[in-house]
Design a protein around this motif. Sequence first.
Motif, PDB file in Angstrom:
ATOM      1  N   ARG A  47       0.687   3.936   7.955  1.00  0.00           N
ATOM      2  CA  ARG A  47      -0.770   3.819   7.779  1.00  0.00           C
ATOM      3  C   ARG A  47      -1.475   5.105   8.204  1.00  0.00           C
ATOM      4  O   ARG A  47      -2.351   5.616   7.501  1.00  0.00           O
ATOM      5  N   GLU A 194       3.009   4.527  -0.303  1.00  0.00           N
ATOM      6  CA  GLU A 194       2.669   3.116  -0.527  1.00  0.00           C
ATOM      7  C   GLU A 194       3.655   2.463  -1.487  1.00  0.00           C
ATOM      8  O   GLU A 194       4.034   1.301  -1.309  1.00  0.00           O
ATOM      9  N   LEU A 205       0.217  -3.721   5.550  1.00  0.00           N
ATOM     10  CA  LEU A 205      -0.445  -2.428   5.712  1.00  0.00           C
ATOM     11  C   LEU A 205      -1.953  -2.569   5.522  1.00  0.00           C
ATOM     12  O   LEU A 205      -2.743  -2.003   6.289  1.00  0.00           O
ATOM     13  N   GLU A 209      -4.932  -1.806   8.277  1.00  0.00           N
ATOM     14  CA  GLU A 209      -6.118  -0.975   8.036  1.00  0.00           C
ATOM     15  C   GLU A 209      -7.379  -1.720   8.454  1.00  0.00           C
ATOM     16  O   GLU A 209      -8.255  -1.167   9.134  1.00  0.00           O
TER      17      GLU A 209
END
Length: 349
Positions: A47, A194, A205, A209
């Motif tokens: 991330r 990703e 993920l 975030e």
Amino acid sequence: MNRRRHAIAAITVICALTVLASPALTLQASASPLPPPAPKKSLEEVREEIETLYRQAAVATDAYNLAEERAKEQSAEIVELARMIVEGREKIAVLKAKAGAAARAQYRNGGLPEGAQLVLTNDPQLFLDNAGRLKAGAKATSDLLGEMTRTQAELDAYAKDASTNWTKLESDRVKQAQAKKEINEKIAAAEELEDQLEAEERERLRRLEEEARSRAQAAWLDTGVLDGAKTGATAEGKKAVAFATAQIGKPYVWGAEGPGSYDCSGLTQSAWSAAGRNIPRTSQEQWRLLPHVDVKDMRPGDLIVYYKDASHIGMYVGNGTIVHAPRPGRNVTLAGAGSMEILGVVRPS
């Protein structure tokens, strides 16, 4: 005798095989073991790496947008200078025609200058009339020569400015190309990271975030920064907020200024343009050139600039919330005003 020959031959073969085998054994013994595989990155590390890549792409996007804006200005200036050069040349042609007419008039007078004709006349009245015309003609000739000199100097200056602007234009086009390459490389690297994740990991993920943004927003609100904050917007600010929030759901595209997609500063510039106010194109220029206000004094319509390099910007809409175009792969959305590192606040109106 035959047995001795067979024994010698056998010994020879064994020795040869030993010699041939020795280098392989030596190499096998001296070969270093393979390095252990690199440990797999945690999702949090992924991330952070993705966020860093997108921020670097945002910085390059600002560089691209600034170079594009300057290239547009320089192109417009070159066009204007070209127009002025054409007009200057036409003016010189007219002045030369006037000078030619004056020369032809003198030729029709027998080639004698007016001063000589004045001396030769015996008529007092004619003398006075000619003296007046001579004085006026001398001034007209002087003015004509002066105007031609000034016009030529202007032409030279226009040509020099056009050359300078052309050089700057070419330089900014190179900067645009370099920035575009860097943007695409950073976005591609982030997307590759990703793409390596499984569907479940991508979902985790996304949650990571959101959690990171929520923690930052909560910590920001806990400082009491919004205690006593202004809630009223100016008429212009209301129009800007209305425009920006109407774009929610449209995709982020770097370099885009609408109407179908936006980057972060393209959204804020377009919103304030809709409110009747022109502001700079990039987040860095908006931070540099617009008036700064204290965070505690901000009101809806103000712009919040993020990160030390001013690489991101959003519009404050009130209640601790911004509307912004986040990054590639995301849409224009609402977010916590303190969910990212705040550099400061600027006020377009």
